[in-house]
Design an enzyme around this catalytic site. Structure first.
Site, PDB file in Angstrom:
ATOM      1  CD  GLU A  55      51.102  16.804  16.384  1.00  0.00           C
ATOM      2  OE1 GLU A  55      49.904  17.051  16.125  1.00  0.00           O
ATOM      3  OE2 GLU A  55      51.668  17.242  17.391  1.00  0.00           O
ATOM      4  CD1 TRP A  95      48.655  15.719  19.537  1.00  0.00           C
ATOM      5  CD2 TRP A  95      46.569  16.089  20.289  1.00  0.00           C
ATOM      6  NE1 TRP A  95      48.724  16.521  20.661  1.00  0.00           N
ATOM      7  CE2 TRP A  95      47.465  16.754  21.136  1.00  0.00           C
ATOM      8  CE3 TRP A  95      45.195  16.166  20.568  1.00  0.00           C
ATOM      9  CZ2 TRP A  95      47.042  17.499  22.232  1.00  0.00           C
ATOM     10  CZ3 TRP A  95      44.769  16.902  21.659  1.00  0.00           C
ATOM     11  CH2 TRP A  95      45.688  17.552  22.478  1.00  0.00           C
ATOM     12  CD1 TRP A 114      28.578  30.551  20.352  1.00  0.00           C
ATOM     13  CD2 TRP A 114      30.614  31.467  20.232  1.00  0.00           C
ATOM     14  NE1 TRP A 114      29.471  29.658  20.919  1.00  0.00           N
ATOM     15  CE2 TRP A 114      30.726  30.195  20.852  1.00  0.00           C
ATOM     16  CE3 TRP A 114      31.769  32.223  20.046  1.00  0.00           C
ATOM     17  CZ2 TRP A 114      31.948  29.669  21.294  1.00  0.00           C
ATOM     18  CZ3 TRP A 114      32.981  31.701  20.480  1.00  0.00           C
ATOM     19  CH2 TRP A 114      33.064  30.438  21.097  1.00  0.00           C
ATOM     20  CG  ASN A 165      48.581  21.970  13.420  1.00  0.00           C
ATOM     21  OD1 ASN A 165      47.387  21.759  13.560  1.00  0.00           O
ATOM     22  ND2 ASN A 165      49.419  22.075  14.449  1.00  0.00           N
ATOM     23  CD1 TRP A 196      32.488  26.620  19.273  1.00  0.00           C
ATOM     24  CD2 TRP A 196      32.592  24.859  17.903  1.00  0.00           C
ATOM     25  NE1 TRP A 196      31.679  25.633  19.796  1.00  0.00           N
ATOM     26  CE2 TRP A 196      31.734  24.546  18.975  1.00  0.00           C
ATOM     27  CE3 TRP A 196      32.807  23.899  16.924  1.00  0.00           C
ATOM     28  CZ2 TRP A 196      31.082  23.312  19.090  1.00  0.00           C
ATOM     29  CZ3 TRP A 196      32.164  22.667  17.032  1.00  0.00           C
ATOM     30  CH2 TRP A 196      31.311  22.390  18.107  1.00  0.00           C
ATOM     31  CD1 TRP A 204      37.574  23.795  12.956  1.00  0.00           C
ATOM     32  CD2 TRP A 204      37.301  25.870  13.776  1.00  0.00           C
ATOM     33  NE1 TRP A 204      37.904  24.693  11.969  1.00  0.00           N
ATOM     34  CE2 TRP A 204      37.740  25.969  12.437  1.00  0.00           C
ATOM     35  CE3 TRP A 204      37.061  27.048  14.483  1.00  0.00           C
ATOM     36  CZ2 TRP A 204      37.956  27.205  11.804  1.00  0.00           C
ATOM     37  CZ3 TRP A 204      37.274  28.271  13.857  1.00  0.00           C
ATOM     38  CH2 TRP A 204      37.714  28.341  12.532  1.00  0.00           C
TER      39      TRP A 204
HETATM   40  C1  LIG Z   1      41.128  24.205  13.526  1.00  0.00           C
HETATM   41  C2  LIG Z   1      41.814  22.946  13.064  1.00  0.00           C
HETATM   42  C3  LIG Z   1      41.189  22.112  12.129  1.00  0.00           C
HETATM   43  C4  LIG Z   1      41.805  20.933  11.695  1.00  0.00           C
HETATM   44  N1  LIG Z   1      41.154  20.128  10.778  1.00  0.00           N
HETATM   45  C5  LIG Z   1      41.724  18.977  10.381  1.00  0.00           C
HETATM   46  C6  LIG Z   1      41.061  18.107   9.458  1.00  0.00           C
HETATM   47  O1  LIG Z   1      39.932  18.359   9.021  1.00  0.00           O
HETATM   48  N2  LIG Z   1      41.709  16.976   9.062  1.00  0.00           N
HETATM   49  C7  LIG Z   1      42.945  16.637   9.530  1.00  0.00           C
HETATM   50  O2  LIG Z   1      43.485  15.593   9.144  1.00  0.00           O
HETATM   51  N3  LIG Z   1      43.573  17.423  10.429  1.00  0.00           N
HETATM   52  C8  LIG Z   1      43.013  18.577  10.860  1.00  0.00           C
HETATM   53  N4  LIG Z   1      43.685  19.374  11.761  1.00  0.00           N
HETATM   54  C9  LIG Z   1      44.958  18.908  12.327  1.00  0.00           C
HETATM   55  C10 LIG Z   1      46.233  19.353  11.583  1.00  0.00           C
HETATM   56  O3  LIG Z   1      46.197  20.728  11.337  1.00  0.00           O
HETATM   57  C11 LIG Z   1      46.436  18.614  10.263  1.00  0.00           C
HETATM   58  O4  LIG Z   1      46.306  17.217  10.464  1.00  0.00           O
HETATM   59  C12 LIG Z   1      47.823  18.883   9.692  1.00  0.00           C
HETATM   60  O5  LIG Z   1      47.996  20.256   9.460  1.00  0.00           O
HETATM   61  C13 LIG Z   1      48.002  18.116   8.395  1.00  0.00           C
HETATM   62  O6  LIG Z   1      49.251  18.372   7.827  1.00  0.00           O
HETATM   63  P1  LIG Z   1      50.361  17.241   7.729  1.00  0.00           P
HETATM   64  O7  LIG Z   1      49.790  16.014   7.107  1.00  0.00           O
HETATM   65  O8  LIG Z   1      51.548  17.844   7.100  1.00  0.00           O
HETATM   66  O9  LIG Z   1      50.618  16.926   9.259  1.00  0.00           O
HETATM   67  P2  LIG Z   1      51.882  16.339  10.089  1.00  0.00           P
HETATM   68  O10 LIG Z   1      52.312  17.411  11.010  1.00  0.00           O
HETATM   69  O11 LIG Z   1      52.890  15.720   9.221  1.00  0.00           O
HETATM   70  O12 LIG Z   1      51.172  15.215  10.991  1.00  0.00           O
HETATM   71  C14 LIG Z   1      50.998  13.858  10.542  1.00  0.00           C
HETATM   72  C15 LIG Z   1      49.550  13.437  10.632  1.00  0.00           C
HETATM   73  O13 LIG Z   1      49.111  13.448  11.989  1.00  0.00           O
HETATM   74  C16 LIG Z   1      47.743  13.829  12.047  1.00  0.00           C
HETATM   75  N5  LIG Z   1      47.645  15.074  12.823  1.00  0.00           N
HETATM   76  C17 LIG Z   1      48.580  16.034  12.946  1.00  0.00           C
HETATM   77  N6  LIG Z   1      48.156  16.998  13.791  1.00  0.00           N
HETATM   78  C18 LIG Z   1      46.922  16.629  14.190  1.00  0.00           C
HETATM   79  C19 LIG Z   1      45.972  17.204  15.075  1.00  0.00           C
HETATM   80  N7  LIG Z   1      46.211  18.339  15.724  1.00  0.00           N
HETATM   81  N8  LIG Z   1      44.806  16.572  15.233  1.00  0.00           N
HETATM   82  C20 LIG Z   1      44.542  15.415  14.611  1.00  0.00           C
HETATM   83  N9  LIG Z   1      45.405  14.814  13.775  1.00  0.00           N
HETATM   84  C21 LIG Z   1      46.579  15.406  13.564  1.00  0.00           C
HETATM   85  C22 LIG Z   1      47.294  14.080  10.613  1.00  0.00           C
HETATM   86  O14 LIG Z   1      46.677  12.905  10.136  1.00  0.00           O
HETATM   87  C23 LIG Z   1      48.603  14.358   9.903  1.00  0.00           C
HETATM   88  O15 LIG Z   1      48.556  14.059   8.523  1.00  0.00           O
HETATM   89  C24 LIG Z   1      43.075  20.562  12.217  1.00  0.00           C
HETATM   90  C25 LIG Z   1      43.684  21.393  13.158  1.00  0.00           C
HETATM   91  C26 LIG Z   1      43.077  22.573  13.576  1.00  0.00           C
HETATM   92  C27 LIG Z   1      43.754  23.438  14.590  1.00  0.00           C
END
Ligand SMILES: Cc1cc2nc3c(=O)[nH]c(=O)nc-3n(C[C@H](O)[C@H](O)[C@H](O)COP(=O)(O)OP(=O)(O)OC[C@H]3O[C@@H](n4cnc5c(N)ncnc54)[C@H](O)[C@@H]3O)c2cc1C
Length: 480
Positions: free
Chosen positions: A278, A281, A310, A345, A363, A386
């Site tokens: 992650e 990602w 859309w 997420n 979107w 998105w």
């Molecule tokens: C539609 C959509 C919008 C999102 N918008 C954001 C946003 O504005 N900011 C944001 O930080 N994340 C975003 N995410 C990614 C992800 O949902 C969040 O990072 C995550 O839910 C944060 O929770 P956590 O810190 O417990 O994550 P954990 O699961 O503990 O992951 C650790 C870290 O990895 C990074 N990470 C995890 N998943 C992703 C991912 N898919 N893409 C990029 N980085 C990721 C984040 O920095 C996160 O804090 C988005 C995902 C979707 C599907």
């Protein structure tokens, strides 16, 4: 004197630019509040409040090293070169240090600042800090940016094996300067102060970020793969707000994960591997932002999807935004966002697919709404998420693989625990009914809860038809 210009790197530890400035000699810190710029970027009030609260902590922490924190205000980033030039002249600053930020506006701002300062004989230094690798340094054999995550990750693994980015040493205390810190404001005009209950969920400061990281790495990371998709469980790190504001660094996260996994990225503890995935990602989407600047301009990554028809449906958009869709998993998730500034997420994907597929709404509407409410709002990750959900992005969900909100709800919130936490009006329903209150029957369904705003089957067909009518590149994906 030297200056560290703080932005989304609000920490003392493992801060590349801060350490570099301090190595050169006496250092002061500056933060520029830019309210109109933040409004233009849809930065959420709870995120701005989080920045300010973290700045207060950081000001104290810097104070222990005798580094004063100055605060200036400029309406937009266009005014920042003038503000910084004036400050540098006043304090006879020799060099300014920053950690790189990505996005076209950020790059343009930094180029303009560098130019203005250099005209005055002040040197400008920017450092790689938000990422493990410099964008442009992880490329395909033909020298282009990767578009497929798994290929990008493979190269990252190789690079990490040969050169793990080290933690940067924390500066030592310097001799006191004849310069006082400014008070950090508690509010910024144009941004409402969030509720105390929201604030309490996201305490500010590096100590809190470290506590979360350590607790996650010690107690939860091994279960991450199995539990991360269940929104009722505390299965993820909840570090995103801290990472987005730079209160914790990705290097600190990576090192903590590696420590629990004997230094391995790709083998060993499957939970740790998945979590590092992650972090990659996160890295990937920031590289995409630099490699494909149109993404920064809110354009679709796949140009052919700009032609999707859309729907303009403001009432439906409002129902989605206000958690009144009549689909419990969607409404519960939207309430979580509105009340906490964060959404799980799995649910971000579910609500984004629902908006872009079942409602067939652009979107960009969802992206903007998320940005205006997320405490972790980040252009690259939000846009990436998105566009993934809308099937307009790089390595995104194929358009024909549309999540059913009902199946997602049954699969990931089987007992309805998450739904009932956010929709107490459904508390009396059993674990079958809670996903679809309409199934309770009766003329009016469940009191106080709306009926579903769309027919899922029909709206799914409508989305498939809209994507099928696009030029052939999407069709090719169907047969992969
Ligand atoms: C539609 C959509 C919008 C999102 N918008 C954001 C946003 O504005 N900011 C944001 O930080 N994340 C975003 N995410 C990614 C992800 O949902 C969040 O990072 C995550 O839910 C944060 O929770 P956590 O810190 O417990 O994550 P954990 O699961 O503990 O992951 C650790 C870290 O990895 C990074 N990470 C995890 N998943 C992703 C991912 N898919 N893409 C990029 N980085 C990721 C984040 O920095 C996160 O804090 C988005 C995902 C979707 C599907």
């Amino acid at each position: 004197m030297h200056l560290i210009w703080l932005r989304t790197d609000l920490r003392l530890h493992d801060n590349t630019a801060l350490a570099a400035a301090c190595r050169r000699g006496p250092t002061a810190a500056i933060y520029v509040i830019t309210p109109e710029q933040w409004l233009a970027h849809d930065d959420a009030p709870c995120k701005v409040d989080f920045w300010l609260r973290n700045l207060q902590h950081l000001s104290q922490a810097l104070g222990t090293l005798n580094i004063p924190l100055l605060i200036r205000t400029a309406a937009t980033w266009e005014e920042v070169p003038g503000v910084l030039s004036a400050l540098c002249r006043k304090l006879s600053v020799a060099s300014v240090h920053v950690n790189e930020e990505y996005g076209i506006h950020e790059s343009r701002r930094d180029a303009a600042v560098a130019k203005a300062l250099e005209a005055d004989g002040v040197t400008f230094h920017s450092y790689l800090d938000q990422l493990f690798f410099q964008p442009g340094s992880v490329l395909t054999k033909t020298g282009t940016y990767f578009q497929v995550f798994s290929q990008f990750r493979k190269v990252c693994y190789t690079r990490l094996h040969s050169a793990l980015p080290p933690i940067v040493p924390t500066p030592e205390a310097q001799a006191p300067l004849k310069l006082d810190s400014d008070a950090v404001p508690t509010t910024v005009e144009g941004f409402e102060t969030p509720s105390e209950s929201l604030r309490a969920l996201w305490p500010a400061g590096e100590d809190e970020a470290r506590r979360r990281l350590d607790a996650f790495a010690d107690q939860q990371i091994s279960y991450y793969k199995d539990e991360r998709d269940y929104p009722a469980k505390p299965g993820t790190s909840q570090l995103s707000a801290y990472l987005a504001a730079g209160v914790v660094s990705p290097r600190q996260c990576l090192h903590a994960a590696l420590q629990t996994n004997q230094g391995e990225f790709e083998s060993g503890d499957i939970g740790a591997i998945t979590w590092i995935n992650e972090l990659l990602w996160r890295e990937f989407y920031k590289h995409i932002l630099v490699g494909y600047p149109r993404v920064s301009r809110h354009r679709a990554f796949r140009p052919e999807t700009e032609a999707v028809a859309w729907r303009h449906a403001p009432k439906e958009l409002a129902a989605w935004q206000q958690a009144r869709t009549g689909l419990p998993i969607i409404d519960a998730a939207m309430r979580q966002l509105l009340e906490t500034g964060w959404m799980h997420n799995r649910l971000r994907m579910v609500v984004a697919m629902f908006l872009t597929k079942n409602l067939l709404i652009d979107w960009r509407e969802g992206e903007r709404f998320f940005m205006r409410h997320l405490i972790d709002g980040d252009l690259a990750a939000n846009n990436g998420g998105w566009q993934w959900s809308a099937s307009t992005g790089t390595d995104s969900a194929p358009y024909f693989r549309i999540f059913s909100p009902l199946s997602q709800s049954e699969k990931f919130d089987g007992e309805g625990v998450f739904i009932k936490r956010w929709l107490p009006e459904l508390a009396a329903l059993n674990k079958k009914q809670v996903h679809n209150p309409e199934s309770v029957g009766g003329l009016f369904g469940v009191a106080d809860y709306p009926r579903p705003m769309v027919d899922l089957k029909h709206s799914r067909e409508r989305a498939l038809a809209a994507f099928r009518s696009l030029p052939q590149r999407q069709e090719a994906a169907e047969h992969e």
